[in-house]
Design a protein around this motif. Structure first.
Motif, PDB file in Angstrom:
ATOM      1  N   ASP A 167      35.641  36.222 109.429  1.00 45.21           N
ATOM      2  CA  ASP A 167      35.713  34.809 108.625  1.00 45.21           C
ATOM      3  C   ASP A 167      36.824  35.677 107.131  1.00 45.21           C
ATOM      4  O   ASP A 167      37.431  36.103 106.286  1.00 45.21           O
ATOM      5  CB  ASP A 167      34.182  35.551 106.960  1.00 45.21           C
ATOM      6  N   ILE A 168      37.899  33.424 107.124  1.00 48.36           N
ATOM      7  CA  ILE A 168      38.738  34.202 106.729  1.00 48.36           C
ATOM      8  C   ILE A 168      37.942  32.666 105.252  1.00 48.36           C
ATOM      9  O   ILE A 168      39.165  32.621 105.061  1.00 48.36           O
ATOM     10  CB  ILE A 168      39.656  34.052 107.072  1.00 48.36           C
ATOM     11  N   SER A 169      36.932  32.714 105.021  1.00 48.09           N
ATOM     12  CA  SER A 169      36.976  31.273 104.699  1.00 48.09           C
ATOM     13  C   SER A 169      37.347  31.477 102.879  1.00 48.09           C
ATOM     14  O   SER A 169      38.050  30.288 102.787  1.00 48.09           O
ATOM     15  CB  SER A 169      35.221  31.117 104.739  1.00 48.09           C
ATOM     16  N   ASP A 170      37.733  32.416 102.238  1.00 47.60           N
ATOM     17  CA  ASP A 170      38.073  32.085 101.230  1.00 47.60           C
ATOM     18  C   ASP A 170      39.521  32.292 100.782  1.00 47.60           C
ATOM     19  O   ASP A 170      40.557  32.274  99.990  1.00 47.60           O
ATOM     20  CB  ASP A 170      37.591  34.064 100.210  1.00 47.60           C
ATOM     21  N   HIS A 171      39.708  32.361 102.615  1.00 45.82           N
ATOM     22  CA  HIS A 171      41.852  32.958 102.063  1.00 45.82           C
ATOM     23  C   HIS A 171      42.475  31.733 103.059  1.00 45.82           C
ATOM     24  O   HIS A 171      43.861  32.168 103.328  1.00 45.82           O
ATOM     25  CB  HIS A 171      41.780  33.845 102.256  1.00 45.82           C
ATOM     26  N   ILE A 172      41.675  30.532 103.026  1.00 42.36           N
ATOM     27  CA  ILE A 172      42.604  29.826 104.302  1.00 42.36           C
ATOM     28  C   ILE A 172      43.480  28.604 103.227  1.00 42.36           C
ATOM     29  O   ILE A 172      44.501  29.182 103.943  1.00 42.36           O
ATOM     30  CB  ILE A 172      41.461  28.810 104.543  1.00 42.36           C
ATOM     31  N   ASP A 173      43.364  28.783 102.228  1.00 51.57           N
ATOM     32  CA  ASP A 173      44.923  28.012 101.407  1.00 51.57           C
ATOM     33  C   ASP A 173      45.957  28.920 101.239  1.00 51.57           C
ATOM     34  O   ASP A 173      46.977  28.390 101.804  1.00 51.57           O
ATOM     35  CB  ASP A 173      43.981  27.655 100.190  1.00 51.57           C
ATOM     36  N   GLN A 174      45.327  30.032 101.178  1.00 53.14           N
ATOM     37  CA  GLN A 174      46.677  30.557 101.319  1.00 53.14           C
ATOM     38  C   GLN A 174      47.224  30.978 102.227  1.00 53.14           C
ATOM     39  O   GLN A 174      48.631  31.649 101.957  1.00 53.14           O
ATOM     40  CB  GLN A 174      45.812  32.500 100.165  1.00 53.14           C
ATOM     41  N   LYS A 175      46.446  31.614 103.502  1.00 55.24           N
ATOM     42  CA  LYS A 175      47.192  31.323 104.534  1.00 55.24           C
ATOM     43  C   LYS A 175      48.075  30.040 104.871  1.00 55.24           C
ATOM     44  O   LYS A 175      49.257  30.981 105.103  1.00 55.24           O
ATOM     45  CB  LYS A 175      45.743  31.338 106.194  1.00 55.24           C
ATOM     46  N   ILE A 176      47.809  29.334 104.366  1.00 58.11           N
ATOM     47  CA  ILE A 176      48.581  27.695 104.930  1.00 58.11           C
ATOM     48  C   ILE A 176      49.374  28.142 104.040  1.00 58.11           C
ATOM     49  O   ILE A 176      50.853  27.771 104.732  1.00 58.11           O
ATOM     50  CB  ILE A 176      47.898  27.341 104.344  1.00 58.11           C
ATOM     51  N   GLU A 177      49.645  28.649 102.795  1.00 55.88           N
ATOM     52  CA  GLU A 177      50.547  28.737 102.289  1.00 55.88           C
ATOM     53  C   GLU A 177      51.696  29.411 102.658  1.00 55.88           C
ATOM     54  O   GLU A 177      52.708  29.097 102.542  1.00 55.88           O
ATOM     55  CB  GLU A 177      50.077  29.094 100.737  1.00 55.88           C
ATOM     56  N   SER A 178      51.312  30.747 103.252  1.00 53.93           N
ATOM     57  CA  SER A 178      51.905  31.572 103.536  1.00 53.93           C
ATOM     58  C   SER A 178      52.708  31.208 104.991  1.00 53.93           C
ATOM     59  O   SER A 178      54.033  31.372 105.317  1.00 53.93           O
ATOM     60  CB  SER A 178      51.581  32.953 103.971  1.00 53.93           C
ATOM     61  N   VAL A 179      52.339  30.671 105.707  1.00 50.57           N
ATOM     62  CA  VAL A 179      52.418  29.745 106.561  1.00 50.57           C
ATOM     63  C   VAL A 179      54.078  28.693 106.291  1.00 50.57           C
ATOM     64  O   VAL A 179      55.051  28.391 106.656  1.00 50.57           O
ATOM     65  CB  VAL A 179      51.810  28.892 108.448  1.00 50.57           C
ATOM     66  N   ARG A 180      53.493  27.768 105.592  1.00 55.33           N
ATOM     67  CA  ARG A 180      54.198  26.784 104.671  1.00 55.33           C
ATOM     68  C   ARG A 180      55.994  27.581 104.143  1.00 55.33           C
ATOM     69  O   ARG A 180      56.927  26.733 104.158  1.00 55.33           O
ATOM     70  CB  ARG A 180      53.566  26.389 103.520  1.00 55.33           C
ATOM     71  N   CYS A 181      56.240  28.539 104.341  1.00 52.82           N
ATOM     72  CA  CYS A 181      56.921  29.473 103.652  1.00 52.82           C
ATOM     73  C   CYS A 181      58.130  28.924 104.879  1.00 52.82           C
ATOM     74  O   CYS A 181      59.677  29.101 104.710  1.00 52.82           O
ATOM     75  CB  CYS A 181      56.604  31.216 103.452  1.00 52.82           C
ATOM     76  N   TYR A 182      57.577  28.951 106.022  1.00 51.16           N
ATOM     77  CA  TYR A 182      58.348  29.092 106.882  1.00 51.16           C
ATOM     78  C   TYR A 182      59.280  27.394 107.948  1.00 51.16           C
ATOM     79  O   TYR A 182      58.808  26.963 108.316  1.00 51.16           O
ATOM     80  CB  TYR A 182      57.726  29.994 107.948  1.00 51.16           C
ATOM     81  N   GLU A 183      59.516  27.579 106.099  1.00 49.90           N
ATOM     82  CA  GLU A 183      59.823  25.949 106.674  1.00 49.90           C
ATOM     83  C   GLU A 183      60.742  25.192 107.771  1.00 49.90           C
ATOM     84  O   GLU A 183      60.919  24.404 108.135  1.00 49.90           O
ATOM     85  CB  GLU A 183      60.454  25.268 105.651  1.00 49.90           C
ATOM     86  N   SER A 184      61.604  26.065 107.567  1.00 52.29           N
ATOM     87  CA  SER A 184      62.216  26.160 109.223  1.00 52.29           C
ATOM     88  C   SER A 184      61.905  25.553 110.869  1.00 52.29           C
ATOM     89  O   SER A 184      62.541  25.584 111.537  1.00 52.29           O
ATOM     90  CB  SER A 184      63.637  26.402 109.473  1.00 52.29           C
ATOM     91  N   GLN A 185      60.793  26.636 109.973  1.00 53.89           N
ATOM     92  CA  GLN A 185      60.231  26.370 112.150  1.00 53.89           C
ATOM     93  C   GLN A 185      59.318  25.846 111.882  1.00 53.89           C
ATOM     94  O   GLN A 185      58.167  25.422 112.750  1.00 53.89           O
ATOM     95  CB  GLN A 185      59.563  28.196 112.012  1.00 53.89           C
ATOM     96  N   VAL A 186      58.266  25.545 110.931  1.00 60.99           N
ATOM     97  CA  VAL A 186      56.990  24.985 111.301  1.00 60.99           C
ATOM     98  C   VAL A 186      56.690  22.918 110.084  1.00 60.99           C
ATOM     99  O   VAL A 186      55.667  22.711 110.269  1.00 60.99           O
ATOM    100  CB  VAL A 186      55.810  25.401 110.302  1.00 60.99           C
ATOM    101  N   ILE A 187      57.962  23.088 109.644  1.00 62.82           N
ATOM    102  CA  ILE A 187      58.352  21.323 108.946  1.00 62.82           C
ATOM    103  C   ILE A 187      59.113  21.079 109.112  1.00 62.82           C
ATOM    104  O   ILE A 187      59.031  19.567 109.967  1.00 62.82           O
ATOM    105  CB  ILE A 187      58.214  22.200 107.813  1.00 62.82           C
ATOM    106  N   GLU A 188      60.372  21.312 109.278  1.00 66.65           N
ATOM    107  CA  GLU A 188      61.592  20.635 109.199  1.00 66.65           C
ATOM    108  C   GLU A 188      62.211  20.231 111.043  1.00 66.65           C
ATOM    109  O   GLU A 188      61.574  21.128 112.111  1.00 66.65           O
ATOM    110  CB  GLU A 188      63.213  21.382 109.012  1.00 66.65           C
ATOM    111  N   GLY A 189      61.684  18.942 111.416  1.00 63.34           N
ATOM    112  CA  GLY A 189      61.747  18.598 112.886  1.00 63.34           C
ATOM    113  C   GLY A 189      61.401  18.492 113.290  1.00 63.34           C
ATOM    114  O   GLY A 189      61.046  18.345 114.933  1.00 63.34           O
ATOM    115  N   ARG A 190      59.950  18.186 111.943  1.00 58.69           N
ATOM    116  CA  ARG A 190      58.346  18.346 113.927  1.00 58.69           C
ATOM    117  C   ARG A 190      57.294  16.643 113.325  1.00 58.69           C
ATOM    118  O   ARG A 190      58.068  16.604 112.432  1.00 58.69           O
ATOM    119  CB  ARG A 190      57.434  19.779 113.091  1.00 58.69           C
TER     120      ARG A 190
END
Length: 235
Positions: A167-190
């Motif tokens: 159960d990661i319910s209390d941590h989902i927003d911070q998880k997504i924030e950590s993933v968002r740090c990888y802009e070159s992989q998960v945001i740019e060009g997508r």
């Protein structure tokens, strides 16, 4: 490999930078919130990629490490895109296991569309065995990590049934924030149209949360039996 290693409760073996955040970022955050020590070891630097560079990927990894609050992070600099379960990689990873002496290893599931993830899973299994061998050229004292569990990445659409879901319910927003740090992989060009890759990652966590009657979750597999001292903890 030149960092001063500390003993860890959990060590995540990740093929590339961002794999730990995408797959088990919530579990990392939850474990840290419980006062435990958590580290990540990346087997490769993840490059080349269409919009990344070695320097940029390192900057993104550093930002994500701060968001997560990791105890330690290592990188073995094995070859990206051609990762294999060879003796050099096995020796390097087993050395990290001996130095950090984790109680639990989290490694990629042994079936995946990405060959690096399949190789990383095999490397983790082999290095876990090697770490316990005496009369070897490995640093430190022999050590056999007690448990290894396996996580899924985003390359498979159909998963086998997991052994358990965290159960990661209390941590989902911070998880997504950590993933968002990888802009070159998960945001740019997508695509910026819904659902984006970040939406997909969040929605997968929502599905696994639904399976355990919680808001968000992360699934794990196990090849070994899991001891349960108090069955009421499952309630």
């Amino acid at each position: 490999m030149d960092q001063l290693a500390e003993s860890l409760d959990v060590l995540v073996v990740a093929p590339h930078p961002d794999d730990a955040e995408i797959s088990v970022g919530g579990t990392i955050l939850k474990t840290l919130s419980q006062g435990k020590r958590v580290g990540v070891v990346e087997l490769t630097n993840g490059e080349p990629t269409p919009r990344g560079s070695v320097e940029r990927r390192q900057q993104e990894t550093d930002r994500s490490t701060e968001v997560l609050g990791l105890t330690q992070r290592f990188q073995l600099n094995l070859p990206n895109r051609s990762l294999t379960n060879d003796l050099d990689g096995r020796r390097k990873l087993a050395g990290i296991f001996r130095k950090t002496r984790p109680k639990v290893i989290l490694a990629p599931y042994w079936e995946d569309a990405h060959p690096d993830h399949v190789a990383a899973s095999a490397l983790a299994d082999a290095a876990r065995f090697w770490a316990k061998l005496s009369r070897s050229d490995l640093p430190g004292d022999p050590f056999h990590p007690p448990k290894i569990f396996y996580y899924w990445s985003i390359h498979l659409r159909i998963h086998p049934k997991p052994a358990f879901v965290v159960d990661i319910s209390d941590h989902i927003d911070q998880k997504i924030e950590s993933v968002r740090c990888y802009e070159s992989q998960v945001i740019e060009g997508r695509s910026t149209e819904f659902p984006t890759l970040l939406d997909d990652i969040r929605d997968r966590a929502r599905y696994w949360g639904w399976t355990i009657e919680r808001a968000f979750g992360e699934p794990f597999a196990s090849r070994e039996e899991i001891r349960m001292d108090d069955i009421t903890t499952l309630v």
